[in-house]
Motif scaffolding. Structure first.
Motif, PDB file in Angstrom:
ATOM      1  N   UNK A  87       0.844  -1.192   0.000  1.00 59.82           N
ATOM      2  CA  UNK A  87       0.000   0.000   0.000  1.00 59.82           C
ATOM      3  C   UNK A  87       0.878   1.240   0.000  1.00 59.82           C
ATOM      4  N   UNK A  88       0.598   2.147  -0.929  1.00 62.72           N
ATOM      5  CA  UNK A  88       1.410   3.345  -1.142  1.00 62.72           C
ATOM      6  C   UNK A  88       0.472   4.538  -1.257  1.00 62.72           C
ATOM      7  N   UNK A  89       0.667   5.551  -0.414  1.00 60.23           N
ATOM      8  CA  UNK A  89      -0.210   6.712  -0.456  1.00 60.23           C
ATOM      9  C   UNK A  89       0.573   8.008  -0.475  1.00 60.23           C
ATOM     10  N   UNK A  90       0.143   8.943  -1.306  1.00 59.83           N
ATOM     11  CA  UNK A  90       0.811  10.235  -1.421  1.00 59.83           C
ATOM     12  C   UNK A  90      -0.188  11.361  -1.193  1.00 59.83           C
ATOM     13  N   UNK A  91       0.262  12.403  -0.515  1.00 58.04           N
ATOM     14  CA  UNK A  91      -0.562  13.591  -0.282  1.00 58.04           C
ATOM     15  C   UNK A  91      -1.854  13.183   0.444  1.00 58.04           C
ATOM     16  N   UNK A  92      -2.999  13.197  -0.226  1.00 60.05           N
ATOM     17  CA  UNK A  92      -4.240  12.758   0.399  1.00 60.05           C
ATOM     18  C   UNK A  92      -4.170  11.312   0.847  1.00 60.05           C
ATOM     19  N   UNK A 112     -10.019  12.422  12.543  1.00 66.13           N
ATOM     20  CA  UNK A 112     -10.628  13.019  11.366  1.00 66.13           C
ATOM     21  C   UNK A 112      -9.687  13.993  10.674  1.00 66.13           C
ATOM     22  N   UNK A 113     -10.214  14.621   9.636  1.00 65.15           N
ATOM     23  CA  UNK A 113      -9.476  15.508   8.739  1.00 65.15           C
ATOM     24  C   UNK A 113     -10.098  16.904   8.812  1.00 65.15           C
ATOM     25  N   UNK A 114      -9.282  17.890   9.045  1.00 68.57           N
ATOM     26  CA  UNK A 114      -9.802  19.253   9.193  1.00 68.57           C
ATOM     27  C   UNK A 114     -10.488  19.755   7.931  1.00 68.57           C
ATOM     28  N   UNK A 115     -10.050  19.271   6.774  1.00 69.12           N
ATOM     29  CA  UNK A 115     -10.637  19.726   5.518  1.00 69.12           C
ATOM     30  C   UNK A 115     -12.113  19.352   5.414  1.00 69.12           C
ATOM     31  N   UNK A 116     -12.456  18.163   5.906  1.00 74.52           N
ATOM     32  CA  UNK A 116     -13.830  17.679   5.773  1.00 74.52           C
ATOM     33  C   UNK A 116     -14.622  17.763   7.072  1.00 74.52           C
ATOM     34  N   UNK A 117     -13.937  17.825   8.207  1.00 76.11           N
ATOM     35  CA  UNK A 117     -14.634  17.897   9.487  1.00 76.11           C
ATOM     36  C   UNK A 117     -13.836  18.761  10.465  1.00 76.11           C
ATOM     37  N   UNK A 118     -13.827  20.070  10.243  1.00 73.93           N
ATOM     38  CA  UNK A 118     -12.996  20.960  11.066  1.00 73.93           C
ATOM     39  C   UNK A 118     -13.378  21.007  12.538  1.00 73.93           C
ATOM     40  N   UNK A 119     -14.594  20.592  12.881  1.00 73.49           N
ATOM     41  CA  UNK A 119     -15.053  20.651  14.270  1.00 73.49           C
ATOM     42  C   UNK A 119     -14.804  19.350  15.032  1.00 73.49           C
ATOM     43  N   UNK A 120     -14.112  18.414  14.418  1.00 71.68           N
ATOM     44  CA  UNK A 120     -13.844  17.135  15.067  1.00 71.68           C
ATOM     45  C   UNK A 120     -13.020  17.318  16.341  1.00 71.68           C
ATOM     46  N   UNK A 123      -8.571  15.996  15.411  1.00 71.87           N
ATOM     47  CA  UNK A 123      -8.153  16.290  14.048  1.00 71.87           C
ATOM     48  C   UNK A 123      -6.725  15.786  13.871  1.00 71.87           C
ATOM     49  N   UNK A 124      -6.574  14.642  13.215  1.00 76.79           N
ATOM     50  CA  UNK A 124      -5.240  14.068  12.981  1.00 76.79           C
ATOM     51  C   UNK A 124      -4.535  14.756  11.822  1.00 76.79           C
ATOM     52  N   UNK A 125      -5.312  15.250  10.866  1.00 79.78           N
ATOM     53  CA  UNK A 125      -4.753  15.961   9.716  1.00 79.78           C
ATOM     54  C   UNK A 125      -5.283  17.390   9.754  1.00 79.78           C
ATOM     55  N   UNK A 126      -4.372  18.335   9.842  1.00 82.82           N
ATOM     56  CA  UNK A 126      -4.792  19.729   9.999  1.00 82.82           C
ATOM     57  C   UNK A 126      -4.179  20.609   8.908  1.00 82.82           C
ATOM     58  N   UNK A 127      -4.740  21.795   8.777  1.00 80.97           N
ATOM     59  CA  UNK A 127      -4.274  22.736   7.772  1.00 80.97           C
ATOM     60  C   UNK A 127      -2.867  23.204   8.127  1.00 80.97           C
ATOM     61  N   UNK A 128      -1.979  23.209   7.149  1.00 76.06           N
ATOM     62  CA  UNK A 128      -0.603  23.643   7.368  1.00 76.06           C
ATOM     63  C   UNK A 128      -0.549  25.162   7.568  1.00 76.06           C
ATOM     64  N   UNK A 129       0.419  25.592   8.348  1.00 76.29           N
ATOM     65  CA  UNK A 129       0.597  27.036   8.553  1.00 76.29           C
ATOM     66  C   UNK A 129       0.885  27.733   7.231  1.00 76.29           C
ATOM     67  N   UNK A 130       1.655  27.066   6.396  1.00 72.06           N
ATOM     68  CA  UNK A 130       1.965  27.590   5.057  1.00 72.06           C
ATOM     69  C   UNK A 130       1.626  26.519   4.034  1.00 72.06           C
ATOM     70  N   UNK A 165      -2.533  20.413   3.680  1.00 74.60           N
ATOM     71  CA  UNK A 165      -2.800  19.746   4.956  1.00 74.60           C
ATOM     72  C   UNK A 165      -1.699  18.745   5.277  1.00 74.60           C
ATOM     73  N   UNK A 166      -1.412  18.609   6.568  1.00 72.32           N
ATOM     74  CA  UNK A 166      -0.402  17.657   7.006  1.00 72.32           C
ATOM     75  C   UNK A 166      -0.761  17.089   8.359  1.00 72.32           C
TER      76      UNK A 166
END
Length: 230
Positions: A87-92, A112-120, A123-130, A165-166
């Protein structure tokens, strides 16, 4: 029988990253001088029944989130992880592999993922500062026993991105305790790749190896993923 590898993703012809993935496939097939079938399958229709029926030997989770079916992507990842399927995953793909592992191995059931559920709550995956859309970084390979280091054979690589996101690094220690090994860091100290050493091949990269792959020199990580599938 021609070996077959599944690409889990919602192909979009306007995404240059999807064309780069297809280009890298052609280059690896040429390098290995072997006929291999790669099938793009939508995130809303792929499942373990399709996987088994079609005799796929590996899963590549393409970039391009948010996916059409978030939960289904996690189910497919869980299936390949637990059944020792390369199994190989990149980016998303990287991001959703993290979430699946957190939910099913770290008992963070609402990861969860901030992109799809910001109120979780988690949040294991969050929006990057840059944002890293269209950017690149010099990355230090921090685990010399890792697949990534052994494959690349150098202390530093260049990672190219197309994401915003990272990983939420508040959860890194918990993920490590349950068996996730982080294998590279940016110059600012942020984790950009991981693997599971006990798995035949379970590798996630926030950077996209297809963006540093060329016809003359296909990215070694992609080549090794395909070899594991074969």
């Amino acid at each position: 029988m021609i070996p077959k590898i599944a690409i889990l993703g919602d192909f979009n012809p306007v995404h240059a990253t999807h064309h780069a993935l297809n280009d890298s496939i052609r280059d690896v097939k040429k390098l290995l001088n072997k006929e291999i079938q790669f099938d793009w399958i939508g995130t809303d229709i792929f499942n373990e029944i399709v996987f088994e029926k079609q005799n796929y030997t590996g899963l590549w989770i393409a970039p391009g989130s948010p996916y059409k079916d978030f939960e289904n992507v996690l189910k497919v990842i869980e299936y390949t992880r637990k059944n020792n399927i390369p199994t190989f995953g990149n980016c998303g793909g990287f991001q959703h592999m993290i979430i699946e592992f957190a939910r099913n191995e770290c008992e963070i059931t609402n990861a969860d993922h901030e992109e799809t559920n910001p109120d979780s709550e988690n949040v294991l995956i969050k929006k990057l500062m840059c944002s890293l859309v269209g950017e690149q970084e010099n990355l230090k390979l921090i685990d010399k026993e890792s697949f990534l280091y052994k494959t690349m054979g150098v202390d530093e690589i260049v990672g190219k991105y197309y994401c915003s996101y990272g990983i939420n690094e508040d959860y890194v220690e918990t993920l490590k305790e349950r068996g996730l090994s982080f294998t590279s860091k940016s110059e600012e100290g942020h984790y950009r790749s991981f693997e599971i050493k006990s798995h035949p091949f379970f590798v996630g990269t926030l950077f996209q190896p297809t963006l540093t792959s060329t016809t003359e020199a296909p990215n070694p990580v992609i080549v090794e993923f395909v070899k594991h599938c074969l």
